[in-house]
Design an enzyme around this catalytic site. Structure first.
Site, PDB file in Angstrom:
ATOM      1  N   ASN A 234     -10.102  -0.825  -0.153  1.00 25.78           N
ATOM      2  CA  ASN A 234      -8.643  -0.722  -0.120  1.00 25.78           C
ATOM      3  C   ASN A 234      -8.082  -1.217  -1.457  1.00 25.78           C
ATOM      4  O   ASN A 234      -8.198  -2.400  -1.775  1.00 25.78           O
ATOM      5  CB  ASN A 234      -8.111  -1.572   1.046  1.00 25.78           C
ATOM      6  CG  ASN A 234      -6.602  -1.525   1.174  1.00 25.78           C
ATOM      7  OD1 ASN A 234      -5.900  -1.039   0.287  1.00 25.78           O
ATOM      8  ND2 ASN A 234      -6.094  -2.040   2.290  1.00 25.78           N
TER       9      ASN A 234
ATOM     10  N   HIS B  66      -3.653   6.685   2.799  1.00 27.95           N
ATOM     11  CA  HIS B  66      -4.008   5.434   2.135  1.00 27.95           C
ATOM     12  C   HIS B  66      -5.391   4.994   2.642  1.00 27.95           C
ATOM     13  O   HIS B  66      -5.661   5.026   3.843  1.00 27.95           O
ATOM     14  CB  HIS B  66      -2.955   4.371   2.448  1.00 27.95           C
ATOM     15  CG  HIS B  66      -3.396   2.991   2.108  1.00 27.95           C
ATOM     16  ND1 HIS B  66      -3.869   2.669   0.854  1.00 27.95           N
ATOM     17  CD2 HIS B  66      -3.458   1.854   2.843  1.00 27.95           C
ATOM     18  CE1 HIS B  66      -4.206   1.396   0.842  1.00 27.95           C
ATOM     19  NE2 HIS B  66      -3.971   0.880   2.036  1.00 27.95           N
TER      20      HIS B  66
ATOM     21  N   CYS C 297       0.816  -1.223   0.000  1.00 27.57           N
ATOM     22  CA  CYS C 297       0.000   0.000   0.000  1.00 27.57           C
ATOM     23  C   CYS C 297       0.848   1.271   0.000  1.00 27.57           C
ATOM     24  O   CYS C 297       0.350   2.348  -0.333  1.00 27.57           O
ATOM     25  CB  CYS C 297      -0.966  -0.017   1.177  1.00 27.57           C
ATOM     26  SG  CYS C 297      -1.924  -1.531   1.238  1.00 27.57           S
TER      27      CYS C 297
HETATM   28  N1  COA Z   1     -18.383  -9.657   8.932  1.00 27.94           N
HETATM   29  C1  COA Z   1     -18.851  -9.911  10.148  1.00 27.94           C
HETATM   30  N2  COA Z   1     -18.057 -10.241  11.189  1.00 27.94           N
HETATM   31  C2  COA Z   1     -16.737 -10.303  10.964  1.00 27.94           C
HETATM   32  C3  COA Z   1     -16.183 -10.054   9.693  1.00 27.94           C
HETATM   33  C4  COA Z   1     -17.065  -9.732   8.647  1.00 27.94           C
HETATM   34  N3  COA Z   1     -16.632  -9.471   7.408  1.00 27.94           N
HETATM   35  N4  COA Z   1     -14.849 -10.194   9.772  1.00 27.94           N
HETATM   36  C5  COA Z   1     -14.562 -10.513  11.032  1.00 27.94           C
HETATM   37  N5  COA Z   1     -15.708 -10.581  11.755  1.00 27.94           N
HETATM   38  C6  COA Z   1     -15.868 -10.904  13.172  1.00 27.94           C
HETATM   39  C7  COA Z   1     -14.671 -11.636  13.747  1.00 27.94           C
HETATM   40  O1  COA Z   1     -14.789 -13.024  13.511  1.00 27.94           O
HETATM   41  C8  COA Z   1     -14.794 -11.286  15.207  1.00 27.94           C
HETATM   42  O2  COA Z   1     -15.774 -12.113  15.806  1.00 27.94           O
HETATM   43  P1  COA Z   1     -15.569 -12.696  17.306  1.00 27.94           P
HETATM   44  O3  COA Z   1     -15.490 -11.475  18.179  1.00 27.94           O
HETATM   45  O4  COA Z   1     -16.776 -13.530  17.493  1.00 27.94           O
HETATM   46  O5  COA Z   1     -14.278 -13.452  17.242  1.00 27.94           O
HETATM   47  C9  COA Z   1     -15.339  -9.854  15.191  1.00 27.94           C
HETATM   48  O6  COA Z   1     -15.937  -9.679  13.903  1.00 27.94           O
HETATM   49  C10 COA Z   1     -14.294  -8.799  15.398  1.00 27.94           C
HETATM   50  O7  COA Z   1     -13.206  -9.071  14.527  1.00 27.94           O
HETATM   51  P2  COA Z   1     -11.913  -8.185  14.525  1.00 27.94           P
HETATM   52  O8  COA Z   1     -10.895  -8.775  13.605  1.00 27.94           O
HETATM   53  O9  COA Z   1     -11.529  -7.888  15.938  1.00 27.94           O
HETATM   54  O10 COA Z   1     -12.503  -6.852  13.881  1.00 27.94           O
HETATM   55  P3  COA Z   1     -11.822  -5.437  13.743  1.00 27.94           P
HETATM   56  O11 COA Z   1     -12.648  -4.427  14.387  1.00 27.94           O
HETATM   57  O12 COA Z   1     -10.356  -5.495  14.067  1.00 27.94           O
HETATM   58  O13 COA Z   1     -11.957  -5.183  12.170  1.00 27.94           O
HETATM   59  C11 COA Z   1     -10.626  -5.221  10.192  1.00 27.94           C
HETATM   60  C12 COA Z   1     -11.323  -6.045  11.257  1.00 27.94           C
HETATM   61  C13 COA Z   1      -9.902  -6.138   9.217  1.00 27.94           C
HETATM   62  C14 COA Z   1     -11.665  -4.410   9.457  1.00 27.94           C
HETATM   63  C15 COA Z   1      -9.619  -4.267  10.875  1.00 27.94           C
HETATM   64  O14 COA Z   1      -8.813  -4.996  11.774  1.00 27.94           O
HETATM   65  C16 COA Z   1      -8.721  -3.550   9.915  1.00 27.94           C
HETATM   66  O15 COA Z   1      -9.185  -2.755   9.130  1.00 27.94           O
HETATM   67  N6  COA Z   1      -7.414  -3.777  10.032  1.00 27.94           N
HETATM   68  C17 COA Z   1      -6.429  -3.105   9.222  1.00 27.94           C
HETATM   69  C18 COA Z   1      -6.604  -3.525   7.817  1.00 27.94           C
HETATM   70  C19 COA Z   1      -5.675  -2.813   6.949  1.00 27.94           C
HETATM   71  O16 COA Z   1      -5.565  -1.641   7.042  1.00 27.94           O
HETATM   72  N7  COA Z   1      -4.988  -3.556   6.092  1.00 27.94           N
HETATM   73  C20 COA Z   1      -4.182  -3.059   5.100  1.00 27.94           C
HETATM   74  C21 COA Z   1      -3.053  -2.298   5.633  1.00 27.94           C
HETATM   75  S1  COA Z   1      -2.671  -1.139   4.532  1.00 27.94           S
END
Ligand code: COA
Length: 335
Positions: free
Chosen positions: A288, A258, A112
């Site tokens: 993204n 980004h 990214c």
């Molecule tokens: N729909 C519904 N539930 C989902 C899901 C989806 N698409 N994806 C994950 N979950 C669930 C998980 O299983 C978890 O359930 P649990 O509590 O029963 O275990 C819950 O939602 C929370 O998951 P978590 O991973 O803690 O969510 P989060 O708030 O961290 O959000 C992302 C997940 C990926 C959106 C977030 O971590 C993120 O944006 N990270 C950075 C990504 C990024 O920037 N990547 C590129 C770098 S440039």
């Protein structure tokens, strides 16, 4: 001698995949995706459209704005994590499609942060060698080709697209104050290489039936760990860049972060104490798009006429590697 921005261009494929479409594919829902990421839909390229095709459309638009021909180009750089093929480079594929036979071509793999790395390299090459006059810098991704459509924690995030810039070396010496590139801070944290990766397809895990069956050719990510490092990394890089330039945050007309997650973008703006109306966001439409993200934003802002002569624009990115960076540019519309 100065480096100038002559044009921008971008392209996204026409097909939109909404959160409601995703509800039919994996266990998720529109509300979860919107509140956790800020994404409503993303664009998905058709099977026969390659990363270089997305790059081509963005490049044509940037060249058109710049008013130069493909044969004028001395350098073509494509930042991507979803190349057409492992070999040759996507920039060579783009060269062929553009007919830019005078250009030297190279790809940049910094995920990214790829466009920032590409601008930094092009800026240095243009400044170092008189023989390079025009550089085409493109960030292009067909992330849908490396997305695991059964993994709800990643497939909701990514989209396809491309953004391009034409940079030029100007030796006229008449407009010294119109320099595009002001300051930058790039960095990497290879110790976190496993947090965001495509595990197979390289020398570590060449393609086998097993790697395919185990979905190892798709993006894997520890979202929470990346989230925390992304916020602190981008804020630090922005502060160091502004400090190097001697520019106060309130002098920044636009920050283009980004587009990874709306909550990451809001956290950066909050920590830098920048009002949200100066923080550019189009994540809801495109998700993204990795290397393409900042180029897509810059072109949208430019074509909307929202960039004024002399505006400071702060770009910042974070991604697999891990890589990170910030870059301060000064905008001048082409007369
Ligand atoms: N729909 C519904 N539930 C989902 C899901 C989806 N698409 N994806 C994950 N979950 C669930 C998980 O299983 C978890 O359930 P649990 O509590 O029963 O275990 C819950 O939602 C929370 O998951 P978590 O991973 O803690 O969510 P989060 O708030 O961290 O959000 C992302 C997940 C990926 C959106 C977030 O971590 C993120 O944006 N990270 C950075 C990504 C990024 O920037 N990547 C590129 C770098 S440039």
């Amino acid at each position: 001698m100065a480096i100038r921005i002559l044009g921008t261009g971008s392209y996204v494929p026409p097909r939109a995949l909404s959160n409601f479409d995703l509800e039919k594919m994996v266990e998720t829902n529109d509300e979860w995706i919107r509140t956790r990421t800020g994404i409503s839909e993303r664009r998905i390229a058709e099977r026969d459209v390659l990363t270089s095709d997305l790059a081509l459309e963005a490049a044509k638009r940037a060249l058109d704005m710049a008013g130069i021909e493909p044969s004028d180009l001395d350098l073509i750089s494509v930042a991507t994590v979803s190349p057409d093929r492992p070999l040759p480079s996507t920039s060579c594929m783009l060269q062929k499609k553009l007919g830019a036979e005078n250009a030297a071509c190279y790809d940049v793999l910094a995920a990214c942060s790829g466009l920032l790395y590409s601008i930094e390299i092009a800026n240095a090459m243009l400044k170092a060698h008189k023989k390079y006059r025009y550089a085409l810098v493109v960030g292009a991704e067909k992330l849908s080709s490396v997305t695991d459509w059964t993994d709800r924690s990643t497939c909701i995030l990514f989209g396809d697209g491309a953004g391009a810039l034409v940079l030029a070396r100007d030796d006229s010496g008449t407009e010294e104050d119109k320099e595009f590139f002001i300051a930058s801070k790039l960095g990497s944290m290879g110790k976190y290489s496993d947090l965001l990766q495509i595990p197979a397809g390289g020398s570590e895990n060449p393609a086998t039936h097993e790697t395919v069956d185990a979905h190892m050719h798709f993006v894997k990510m520890d979202g929470q760990a990346v989230f925390k490092l992304a916020v602190s990394g981008m804020v630090k890089a922005c502060r160091e860049t502004l400090e190097e330039a001697g520019v106060d945050p309130e002098k920044v007309a636009w920050i283009i972060p980004h587009q990874a997650n709306m909550r990451i973008i809001d956290a950066i703006a909050n920590r830098l104490e920048l009002p949200l109306e100066r923080v550019f966001r189009n994540i809801s439409k495109y998700g993204n798009t990795s290397s393409a993200s900042i180029g897509l934003c810059l072109d949208e802002l430019n074509r909307d006429g929202r960039l004024k002569d002399g505006d400071y624009v702060l770009l910042t990115a974070f991604g697999g590697g891990l890589t990170l960076g910030a870059m301060l540019i000064k905008w001048y519309n082409k007369k």
